[in-house]
Every structure is written in C-alpha cells, then in structure tokens.
Design a protein around this motif. Structure first.
Motif, PDB file in Angstrom:
ATOM      1  N   LEU A  93      -8.081  -2.172  43.645  1.00  0.00           N
ATOM      2  CA  LEU A  93      -7.710  -3.590  43.570  1.00  0.00           C
ATOM      3  C   LEU A  93      -8.159  -4.139  42.221  1.00  0.00           C
ATOM      4  CD1 LEU A  93      -8.664  -5.045  47.077  1.00  0.00           C
ATOM      5  CD2 LEU A  93      -6.569  -3.905  46.368  1.00  0.00           C
ATOM      6  N   THR A  94      -7.487  -5.190  41.781  1.00  0.00           N
ATOM      7  CA  THR A  94      -7.901  -5.814  40.521  1.00  0.00           C
ATOM      8  C   THR A  94      -9.159  -6.641  40.771  1.00  0.00           C
ATOM      9  OG1 THR A  94      -6.691  -7.846  40.893  1.00  0.00           O
ATOM     10  CG2 THR A  94      -5.463  -6.040  39.884  1.00  0.00           C
ATOM     11  N   GLU A  97      -8.269  -9.612  42.773  1.00  0.00           N
ATOM     12  CA  GLU A  97      -7.977  -9.273  44.176  1.00  0.00           C
ATOM     13  C   GLU A  97      -9.246  -8.974  44.964  1.00  0.00           C
ATOM     14  OE1 GLU A  97      -3.501  -7.324  43.653  1.00  0.00           O
ATOM     15  OE2 GLU A  97      -5.273  -6.058  43.584  1.00  0.00           O
ATOM     16  N   ASN A  98     -10.196  -8.324  44.304  1.00  0.00           N
ATOM     17  CA  ASN A  98     -11.476  -8.068  44.963  1.00  0.00           C
ATOM     18  C   ASN A  98     -12.135  -9.372  45.398  1.00  0.00           C
ATOM     19  OD1 ASN A  98     -12.683  -5.292  45.244  1.00  0.00           O
ATOM     20  ND2 ASN A  98     -11.888  -5.120  43.168  1.00  0.00           N
ATOM     21  N   MET A 101     -10.112 -11.101  48.165  1.00  0.00           N
ATOM     22  CA  MET A 101     -10.317 -10.421  49.445  1.00  0.00           C
ATOM     23  C   MET A 101     -11.641 -10.867  50.063  1.00  0.00           C
ATOM     24  SD  MET A 101     -10.598  -6.330  50.222  1.00  0.00           S
ATOM     25  CE  MET A 101     -12.109  -6.078  49.299  1.00  0.00           C
TER      26      MET A 101
END
Lengths: 340, 254
Positions: A93-94, A97-98, A101
C-alpha cells in the motif's frame, strides 16, 4: 498530565525452560520518556508485548493508563500506540493508503481520516512519497510512516520498540526530534533500545534490562555516577616507552597488551598540561592521548557483567577495554582524542 | 456500534487491502492462471489422445480437473500473504488497534476465493475456446458454481492455517505444495481404474476426486448424488479443520 502512566510489578514470562522475564517492576511517570536498555535477548520486546496486551504474562500485574492489561485490554488498547521492532507498515500500500486504512480501522469519519492523513504526511515529511508503495521507502521513511500510523489514534502512551535499530545516523536524529516533540505534547514514551547513546540523549529515566531482570534504574546521570570516574589514556609506541611512562607515572594502571597507561583524572586543561610536562621532563614519547569520561556504555557493561565483575581499581581499565570493543560509540562524544 | 457491525467494517477494510495487494502484485495472479493453462494445453493436445476416458471428448473430461488444479495453484499467494502479515508485525498493529482477528483471516479467505474464482472463469473461457462443450442446464451451472465456491472455501481456510503455521515465505509456499499435487493423484486427468495399486486407492479416497467427479457430472448435465455428498462432506470437514487450526495458530502466534 501527571501521575503514573505505566506500572508493573513482578512480571514473569517463560517459554518452556527459558525464562524471558524474571520479575520486572516498572513505574513510568506520565509525560516522560522512559527507556528500557538492554542487549539483544534481554527481554525488551517481551516486556513491550506484555505491556501492550499482546502477550499474557505468567505472573505479575501491569497497569497501563490506569487500566489493567489483563482484564481491561480494550481500554488499554484505546490509550496506547505501538511501533514495533519491525516496521508494521503494509509494503504494497502507499503511504497515504496505510494511513487511511489505519483511520478506517479506528472508525474515524472519512473526511477526518483524510485530514489526519494529510497532516501526518506533512509532519513526517513523507508527503512527496505519499502515492508510492511503502515497500519502496527508505528505512527511515518506513519508520516515520510506522510512527505516523501509530499517531492516527492520538495515543496517550506510545511504545517504541527499538525505533532506530538499523537506521542511519541522520534518520536517527530525525526520529529523536520527533520523539521529543511528542513528549512536549504531553505523550508518555516507553522506549526500548540497545543504544546507550539513545537512552542517554532521550530518556528521563533508564532501566537496564539483562537476562529478564532490571539490573539498574535511574536517571542517566544517576546511572553514570555508579561507575568509576574519568581517566586519561596514554598510548605508547613500544614496550620501552611504556615502561618509561609507567616509571614516571606511578598512579597509572598499565595495559601491556594495548601498550597504554590509564591515569585517573578529570581531563581538565591543567591536568593535561601537568601530565604532558611530566612526560616531557623525562623525555617519554606518547603516541596518543585520549580522555575517557564514563557514559552509559560503562554503566551498561559494568552492570550486565560483560566487563569486570569486581569494583577495585582494575575495574576502570576493564570497563574501558570492553568499551573499545563495543565500537561505534567510543571516542565520538565522550572521548576526546589528542594525537601526539 | 455493535460488535457485529464493527467486525464487518474491519472485514471490508481488510478485504480492500487484500484486493489492492492482488492488483499491485499481478505476477502472482498471472502465475496462478498461466500454469493451469499450460497444463490444459499439454493434457488436451499432447497426452489426451492416448488416454482412454470412457468415450467422452478428452477436453470435456479434463476441464473439471483443470478447474481443480487452478484451485490448488491459487493458494500459494494466499499462504505467502498470510505468512508475511504475521512476520512483518502488521498483525500486532491490527491487534493493538482491536481489529477482530476473524476480520483479518476471513478477509484472506474471501480474497483468496474471489481471486481463484476469477482465474477459474478465465480458464473455463479458454477451455470453451479449445472445444470444451458442457451440457449443463442453468441450474446445473449454479451447482458448478456452488461446488467450486465450497471447494474454494475449504481450501481457503486450509491455506490460511498453513500460512499461519509457516515461519518464512518459502515455508509457506512449500506448505501448500500437497494441495497443488492432489489433482495429479486424483481422477482429474485420468480414470483411477488404470492407476497402479496404492495410487488408485489414494486417488479414490482423497477429497479432490469426488469434487472433480461432481463438477464433471454437473458439466456433462448428468450429476449423481454419491460424489456430491462425499464432496460436500470433504469440503465441510476440511473447512472446519482449517478454520480451527487457523484460529488456534493465530491466538498462539500473534
């Protein structure tokens, strides 16, 4: 924030025949940095796992943020953040995105999650790489992202398990600055490290862990007071010069193997001058001269038994030798070398 | 928010994560499809002519076998993903954040199922292009879908358990090799009657044979109950076994 953030008494943990924690007691004041210092295998990560509810101890009790880790797991988890020994980021994940999330798992509203993500990306200097997979990040960036993910939940207490292991000196400094900022905001930091310099620079209090036991605890200054004082080290070209030097300086301890003499003293300019004058007077050639002031390395080595096990005059010498073997910390900050 | 909706929210977050992993790592998906296609070409065009499979077209006989092989091949990516979750410490982050463990594991199972299902659809389309002519009614096609999903569910849980038990990615990849081998020691490509002693008994009593037989019957428009019951029993049993192992391993390791 005042009072106790983390309190533990009699923590024990064993795997089969191996005792990992052998009765750990801790008292960490809120709003301070507490450092657990120890070599690999001392039980640092196990201690963190117990305090962060990931591991149930065989005996003992731990209270974190006012909640018992055994019975009020949820309340403890809500109050803490953990950045483990291995960066717990999702490599595919980028960075953004981390963080998103994490925000989703914490059930932050969508917009708030986005704001928090943006803010943390900026604060930790990863905004430029926010759209790249975390696997492509450098070690320092991954740690920063890891810490950023920990901060999404705004924890009161943050556990940092060897946060700078494997980082280059520059990334280490950046991380230290971040840790200091967090404490300034009122967060309590529980930091484990095998770097004495790190504990020395950051921590309000340090506990030295060895073989599952705390062998010493106190402020860095208190711990340093526990080892014999500073001395000046003189290195000679050959045995003959060493003999001559030893004859001139009767108070010194000699080390034939290293061709050196250790003279007790504080390293003030006057001491240096007097020493050099005396050597000059007797035409003794000194190859190198260095000042050694006790640092946490000495405390650590003295306490964990890797150095001498006695406390007589020889102790100082042994501690110094062991320190030399320890490598990178030596002669950077606390030792002033003068090549003659 | 109730515990149930909380778990569902976690599950959807985890599933999204697993989908992203699949999309960012297309090699795994490609491998999972490529090998079964190569094998299908080999069996149909090279070996198939020499096999006696009771008078039906070999491609009609072999396609259910290739479907089973695709199931077996799809799992290594899942096992490795589960292992890496455990090894990188991200699972500890999830646990400290109170993410329900079932959300993490179920998301892996569901992602694995959907990934394999996509591969299977692709493989069946290739088979159709190569001359595969099923006689299944729409209802029987539903039966095929149901059987495939049940098998994927069972194999998925088994894989998650194997991934949780592995210490390294290599171990995880190796642990699922038996699942890849099972189709070859079954009725997937040849009739068990022609196998040697030992191999025949194994092939007749292992789970992939009745599942293949069920798919074959449904696709031929001529299903029979006995293999279907056996297949269902195997799938339920394996799923339960995998689920319990996975839970136990998860609690112990994390």
């Amino acid at each position: 924030m005042f009072g106790t953030a983390i309190a533990a008494s009699g923590l024990r943990k064993a795997y089969k025949d191996t005792t990992v924690l052998d009765g750990i007691d801790l008292d960490v004041r809120a709003g301070t940095i507490f450092s657990l210092l120890g070599p690999n295998g001392a039980g640092k990560t196990t201690t963190v796992n117990v305090l962060t509810t990931l591991l149930t101890p065989d005996a003992g009790r731990a209270v974190v943020a006012g909640h018992d880790v055994a019975t009020e797991t949820r309340a403890v988890r809500r109050a803490i953040g953990v950045t483990g020994q291995f960066a717990a980021v999702d490599g595919l994940l980028t960075g953004a995105e981390n963080l998103l999330m994490t925000a989703r798992l914490l059930r932050l509203p969508k917009e708030e999650g986005r704001q928090v993500t943006r803010r943390l990306l900026d604060r930790f200097d990863i905004a430029d790489a926010a759209g790249k997979p975390a696997a492509t990040y450098s070690g320092g960036m991954r740690r920063r992202l890891d810490l950023a993910m920990t901060l999404v939940s705004k924890p009161q207490i943050i556990f940092l398990d060897e946060p700078t292991t494997g980082l280059d000196p520059r990334s280490r400094l950046t991380l230290w600055a971040i840790v200091r900022e967090l404490v300034a905001d009122g967060v309590t930091i529980f930091l484990t490290t095998q770097y004495l310099e790190e504990a020395d620079k950051l921590a309000d209090r340090v506990a030295v862990l060895d073989h599952g036991r705390i062998v010493a605890e106190g402020t860095p200054a208190e711990l340093k007071r526990r080892v014999p004082g500073s001395h000046i080290r003189l290195r000679f070209r050959d045995q003959r010069e060493l003999d001559a030097g030893a004859a001139v300086l009767p108070g010194a301890t000699r080390d034939d193997e290293a061709l050196s003499l250790h003279v007790p003293g504080d390293g003030g300019m006057r001491t240096y001058r007097a020493l050099l004058a005396r050597l000059d007077e007797h035409a003794v050639e000194v190859e190198e001269m260095s000042l050694h002031t006790p640092d946490l390395d000495d405390v650590f080595l003295a306490l964990t038994g890797k150095a001498s096990d006695t406390t007589d005059a020889n102790d100082t010498v042994d501690v110094v030798d062991a320190n030399d073997q320890a490598g990178p910390h030596d002669s950077d900050d606390t030792n002033t070398a003068v090549t003659a | 928010m109730s515990a149930m909706t909380a778990s569902l929210a976690d599950f959807s977050t985890m599933l999204q994560r697993n989908f992203r992993h699949t999309l960012r790592n297309p090699t795994a998906l490609f491998n999972a499809v490529l090998f079964p296609i190569v094998m299908m070409l080999m069996f149909v065009h090279v070996f198939g002519g020499s096999f006696d499979v009771g008078g039906v077209d070999y491609i009609d006989y072999a396609t259910p076998g290739v479907i089973m092989m695709t199931i077996g091949y799809g799992v290594s990516a899942t096992a490795i993903a589960v292992q890496s979750d455990m090894a990188t410490g991200i699972i500890n982050r999830f646990r400290v954040m109170d993410v329900s463990p079932s959300a993490v594991l179920v998301a892996h199972v569901v992602a694995s199922m959907l990934r394999s299902l996509a591969s299977i659809v692709f493989i069946v389309l290739i088979a159709l292009a190569m001359g595969f002519r099923p006689d299944a009614s729409p209802l029987q096609w539903l039966g095929v879908l149901g059987t495939v999903l049940l098998a994927l569910f069972a194999v998925g849980w088994l894989t998650v358990a194997l991934g949780l038990g592995a210490r390294t990615p290599e171990n995880a990849g190796f642990a699922v090799v038996p699942l890849m081998m099972l189709p070859f020691l079954s009725n997937a490509f040849v009739e068990t009657g022609n196998m040697g002693a030992g191999a025949r008994q194994f092939a007749e009593y292992q789970p992939f044979s009745p599942i293949t037989e069920t798919l074959r019957g449904l696709l031929a428009g001529d299903p029979s109950a006995s293999p279907a019951i056996q297949a269902a029993a195997w799938c339920v049993g394996l799923a339960l076994f995998g689920y319990l192992r996975a839970r136990a391993k998860f609690t112990k390791r994390a």
